[in-house]
Motif scaffolding. Structure first.
Motif, PDB file in Angstrom:
ATOM      1  N   GLU A 147      25.898  49.146  40.627  1.00  0.00           N
ATOM      2  CA  GLU A 147      26.981  49.577  39.730  1.00  0.00           C
ATOM      3  C   GLU A 147      27.411  48.261  38.714  1.00  0.00           C
ATOM      4  O   GLU A 147      27.629  48.414  37.521  1.00  0.00           O
ATOM      5  N   GLN A 151      27.118  47.934  34.783  1.00  0.00           N
ATOM      6  CA  GLN A 151      28.272  47.657  33.921  1.00  0.00           C
ATOM      7  C   GLN A 151      28.063  46.308  32.832  1.00  0.00           C
ATOM      8  O   GLN A 151      28.490  46.380  31.704  1.00  0.00           O
ATOM      9  N   TYR A 201      34.351  41.773  41.023  1.00  0.00           N
ATOM     10  CA  TYR A 201      34.284  43.149  41.376  1.00  0.00           C
ATOM     11  C   TYR A 201      35.008  43.432  42.539  1.00  0.00           C
ATOM     12  O   TYR A 201      34.539  43.214  43.519  1.00  0.00           O
ATOM     13  N   SER A 219      33.283  51.920  34.599  1.00  0.00           N
ATOM     14  CA  SER A 219      33.821  50.858  33.855  1.00  0.00           C
ATOM     15  C   SER A 219      35.249  50.695  33.855  1.00  0.00           C
ATOM     16  O   SER A 219      35.818  49.940  33.223  1.00  0.00           O
TER      17      SER A 219
END
Length: 267
Positions: A147, A151, A201, A219
């Motif tokens: 992920e 992004q 993150y 996002s």
């Protein structure tokens, strides 16, 4: 037990091929190791088991490969579309273009791109038989490394990370400039951006994060970090979501519906 293949019955029994389920798993390497030296015989044996599998209405190998490739691309949800459109061979899947996927109902460019890339990179290698994405320990079913790469618009490097066994955020946060360069991330600024992205993150609620990813809104994870849980998210209105940067009505509606339909797994 037909023709010259009959001579291999005992060979397969010694190789612990006890039933047809074991036979379905046979490949060139396993048969050669078992003592079937003729490549023609190996091919015939594999073909015979495939025919038996098809006759008995069991899942086709190529259809299963398509399912596994969609899982690798985190697009398992679209497998029913592929079945409905009779995309049941890898050759058919590799021929798909953006226009074809859009007509099938896959409207987001990023999703189409990831699917096309996954099929283009497949060269017949053996795929994991796991029923879910690899490396999901960070978030109970969601691959956070993939992920982050998406992004940062670096999804083309997902196979490189998988190949190196980088499947958790903990592993990704230890990567250095040198290691990333050896993995194919050529530009210094890209490597720096990726290192910072992995470090920053921090999805606080795994269930919320999974819903965001399923709705293609990962996002916006930062805007949801202050929410306690999904029950808290169920109170969000269109105005709230618009203020959080989700501008399209359809996206807000889909996300609100996903929150309302969410049911926590019973322990």
């Amino acid at each position: 037990k037909k023709g010259r293949l009959k001579q291999h019955v005992k060979t397969l029994q010694k190789a612990k091929v006890a039933d047809v389920e074991d036979g379905y798993k046979l490949d060139e390497k396993k048969l050669k190791k078992a003592g079937v030296d003729s490549s023609k015989d190996r091919a015939k044996i594999i073909k015979a088991f495939k025919a038996h599998k098809k006759e008995n209405g069991e899942s086709d190998d190529e259809a299963d490969t398509i399912r596994k490739l969609l899982i690798k691309a985190s697009m398992k949800k679209y497998y029913p579309l592929f079945k409905k459109q009779n995309v049941d061979t890898v050759k058919k899947a590799k021929a798909l273009q953006h226009k074809d996927l859009r007509e099938m109902g896959i409207h987001l460019y990023r999703e189409r791109r990831d699917i096309i890339e996954q099929f283009e990179k497949y060269n017949g290698e053996e795929l994991s038989s796991a029923g879910s994405d690899s490396g999901t320990s960070d978030s109970g079913g969601v691959n956070m490394v993939h992920e982050v790469l998406r992004q940062q618009y670096m999804s083309r490097h997902i196979p490189d990370f998988d190949r190196m066994g980088i499947t958790t955020l903990r592993q990704a946060r230890k990567l250095t400039q040198t290691q990333l360069r050896s993995m194919g991330v050529a530009l210094y600024l890209q490597r720096e951006r990726l290192i910072n992205a992995f470090a920053d993150y921090r999805p606080k609620n795994k269930a919320i994060m999974k819903i965001l990813i399923d709705c293609n809104l990962a996002s916006h994870a930062r805007e949801f970090e202050k929410l306690i849980d999904v029950e808290d998210a169920k109170n969000l209105t269109h105005s709230d979501l618009r203020a959080m940067g989700i501008n399209l009505y359809g996206q807000r509606e889909r996300l609100m519906r996903a929150f309302m339909e969410f049911k926590p797994k019973s322990k």
